[in-house]
Structure formats: C-alpha cells, structure tokens
Design an enzyme around this catalytic site. Structure first.
Site, PDB file in Angstrom:
ATOM      1  CG  ASP A  72      41.781  45.668  40.698  1.00 21.37           C
ATOM      2  OD1 ASP A  72      42.019  44.819  41.578  1.00 21.37           O
ATOM      3  OD2 ASP A  72      41.899  45.435  39.489  1.00 21.37           O
ATOM      4  NE  ARG A 104      42.860  50.744  31.608  1.00 22.56           N
ATOM      5  CZ  ARG A 104      43.419  49.720  32.204  1.00 22.56           C
ATOM      6  NH1 ARG A 104      44.561  49.256  31.752  1.00 22.56           N
ATOM      7  NH2 ARG A 104      42.863  49.151  33.242  1.00 22.56           N
ATOM      8  CG  ASP A 144      44.205  48.673  36.014  1.00 30.87           C
ATOM      9  OD1 ASP A 144      44.256  49.373  34.991  1.00 30.87           O
ATOM     10  OD2 ASP A 144      44.638  47.514  36.069  1.00 30.87           O
ATOM     11  CG  ASN A 170      45.584  47.036  39.273  1.00 35.01           C
ATOM     12  OD1 ASN A 170      45.862  46.574  38.176  1.00 35.01           O
ATOM     13  ND2 ASN A 170      44.467  46.738  39.894  1.00 35.01           N
ATOM     14  CB  VAL A 202      54.656  55.668  34.447  1.00 29.46           C
ATOM     15  CG1 VAL A 202      55.642  55.613  35.607  1.00 29.46           C
ATOM     16  CG2 VAL A 202      53.844  56.966  34.487  1.00 29.46           C
ATOM     17  CD  GLU A 227      39.195  48.417  34.963  1.00 28.74           C
ATOM     18  OE1 GLU A 227      39.268  49.039  33.889  1.00 28.74           O
ATOM     19  OE2 GLU A 227      39.813  47.375  35.181  1.00 28.74           O
TER      20      GLU A 227
END
Length: 376
Positions: A244, A79, A262, A249, A136, A264
C-alpha cells in the site's frame, strides 16, 4: 484496578463500539501482564485517529508504569484487526505477519518504521488480536477530505511537493533493496510465480468481497481477463512489496518521512507493484479533482517523475508499467466496490442497477483498458 462489572456484556461490544474508558481498563490489565510492573500500569488519553482507512482499527493511548522503582512511560498505538460484524474490507488480517514484516524492514533498512513493542495474537484481552507500537507525531496527506482539495500538502509549494515525491519514492526503493526477501520473509512465500500468486489472491479476495453472493462487477471481470491476455513475458525479480505504497500511509516531519505505516498488503513480487500503485492512487484522487473542475495537484507524483526517480535510485529500468497500473486500478476497484457494499450494508448509500458503478474510478479504468487514458 476495579473488576469488570459485566464481562458478558463487554464481549458483545466491538472494539469500535466499546467505550474508551472500558478499553483503557482492558489495555491496562493486558499491559500489566506484559511489563511485570511494580503496580498496575496507568493507561490514559485514549482516542481514535480522526483520519484513517477502514482496513483496521487503531487506538492511540498513553501509558506509564514502574519496574523495580524505575519509571517508564510512552505514547502508543494499538493496531487491531476489525471484527467480522464491522463488514471488513479484507477477508483476513494477519497481524502477526504484518508485525514480522515491519520488524524485518526495521532490521535491514533505515526506513522509519514505528518502534514495535508487543504482539498479542490472543483475542481475549481486547476481543481481537492486536499489536502495539510507539506513536509517531507528524502529519499525513488525508484521504478524506482528499489532499488534492485541501490541507498542508495542497498548500505546499511545487518544490516542497517534489521533495515529498522524492522522499516517498526513496522509501519504496529502500524496501525493494532488502536482500533475499523470500528467505527473510518466509510467511510471504508460496508456490509458483509470485506475480501469478498475487493476482490469484486478488481474485480470491474479489470473490469473497463481492461475487460469492451475486455482486459480480463486469468491469472488474473484464480487467482480470485483460491481465491474463497481456501477462508480462518477464515480470522481473521478486522484491518485498510494501503493498500500500503511498503518501497517505506515511507520517511526515515537514516533508521527510517520519514513520512508514500499513504493511498489511505486503507481499513478494515485482518492483512495479509498488511503483504503479503510488502512481495510480494519486491519479485516482487527481481524477476526482478534475471531475469536479478543481485544479487538484497535477504537479504531484507524476508518472514520469516517479519512474525517473525510482530508476535513478535503484538502477532498475521500470518495465510492464501499463500492465501494472491497470492491475493497480483493478485492485483499487475491488476496494471501492467493497467499500460501497459496506456503506449500503450500514445504510449510508443506496444500491445501483449498474454494477460497474461500484467502481468509483470506472471511467479511468475503462480508458486504461482501451488505451485512451491521458497522463498529461
């Protein structure tokens, strides 16, 4: 491993532009420095996810190596923060904090966070900071094309979608149950009330994304003013907000979460930040379906169902929800406006004289503000 024939040229390429064979060499070289392998690791089968957001870059890859004669291998995801030349959606990408939040969630809950492997804060190996986690397998409701039009969730039964709703809300409730979040996640702390700090951060992002060079959006300006005028008297206690929180997600095994992704946008703040977000983001897609006279998924993630399940799981009475849904619509409006600017920048869209049209869900936001939005 062969020497890089032209390192100077490689530095001119972004991660998204760079040939996957070159990235494989870079990753193998970097991995060799991390695992103390007997021989240089082998990195193969690199690919970019077919579906995903524009907030960061992900690379899928397989790797194998040996340590003291013991073979090790796995499938991984790197990532990476986007490069400045990619016209990123967000101003900053704090991958170290995201990594630590995921580690904290994994340590204190049974929320299925992907296994974390390595954090690399030096941009030299790949041209940008990154972290690596275990891959995954499963399925994700897609944003493009939106899951309200086509796909496995659209084809599921109402009972299966209800099960997915319950599992998704359960994930949110478990994240919110983490004790002492301000102590456990010090990087998310700051001065003053957390909700006020959250909104001020959105204002700063809005200014960076749009207004610094004259792209003021009147509807978003009006929404910021509405939020200030209707500020909650009691925002409630702080929890860890996923940020989020939505099915897009989550990787699902059938209809159960297999990996929650996710982080962030993680922050400290009221529970309703996530509760409102998961409700609004689905309504954003459902309103698109309605606009095109398609059925969409009106039985999925209904406001009343989400609130009832959340209150059942947590014992918390959801409050200030209308305020938080308008705030969610504002936050998503900044995303949509930035995405439109990004598309214009790359020649994929054209400008419009009405800046409010930068907000794809402008009609919904306008109805939310004047109290005429219909939920049922």
């Amino acid at each position: 491993m062969a020497e890089d024939p032209d390192p100077a040229k490689r530095q001119q390429l972004t991660v998204s532009e760079r040939d996957l064979d070159v990235l494989a060499e870079d990753l193998a070289r970097w991995l060799d420095s991390r695992v103390s392998a007997d021989h240089p690791p082998k990195v193969a089968n690199l690919s970019r996810p077919q579906a995903g957001g524009m907030s960061s870059t992900s690379i899928l890859f397989d790797a194998e190596w040996s340590v003291d004669g013991r073979q090790e291998s796995g499938s991984f995801v790197a990532r990476m923060a986007p490069e400045s030349g990619s016209f990123p959606v967000f101003e900053t990408y704090d991958l170290a904090t995201q990594y630590k939040v995921m580690a904290g969630v994994a340590e204190t809950t049974d929320v299925p966070v992907p296994g974390l492997c390595w954090l690399e804060e030096d941009e030299k190996p790949l041209g940008t900071p990154f972290f690596v986690m275990k891959r995954v397998d499963g399925r994700v409701p897609t944003d493009n094309p939106p899951y309200v039009f086509i796909g496995w969730l659209f084809d599921a039964t109402a009972e299966e979608r209800a099960l997915l709703t319950a599992h998704t809300v359960e994930v949110i409730s478990k994240v919110h149950a983490i004790p002492d979040p301000a102590i456990r996640f010090p990087a998310l702390r700051g001065p003053g009330q957390s909700l006020r700090r959250h909104v001020e951060a959105q204002k700063a992002w809005y200014r960076w994304a749009l207004t610094d060079d004259g792209f003021e959006i009147p509807l978003l300006e009006r929404t910021f003013a509405w939020l200030d005028e209707h500020w909650p008297a009691d925002p409630g206690p702080d929890v860890l907000s996923w940020g989020d929180a939505r099915p897009g997600n989550i990787i699902y095994d059938e209809f159960a979460p297999a990996a929650v992704l996710d982080w962030e946008m993680a922050a400290l703040g009221p529970r309703e930040l996530d509760v409102a977000w998961v409700i609004f983001i689905h309504r954003f897609f459902q309103d698109i379906a309605t606009r095109f006279e398609q059925p969409g998924l009106p039985d999925f993630l209904r406001r009343a169902d989400v609130v009832a399940k959340y209150e059942e799981l947590t014992g918390h009475t959801v409050q200030n929800l209308d305020w938080h849904i308008i705030y969610a619509a504002l936050r998503h409006g900044i995303v949509m406006a930035r995405v439109k600017r990004r598309m214009i920048h790359f020649g994929e869209d054209t400008d419009t004289p009405d800046r409010d049209d930068y907000v794809m869900h402008r009609a919904s936001l306008e109805r939310l503000l004047d109290g005429t939005y219909e939920w049922d």
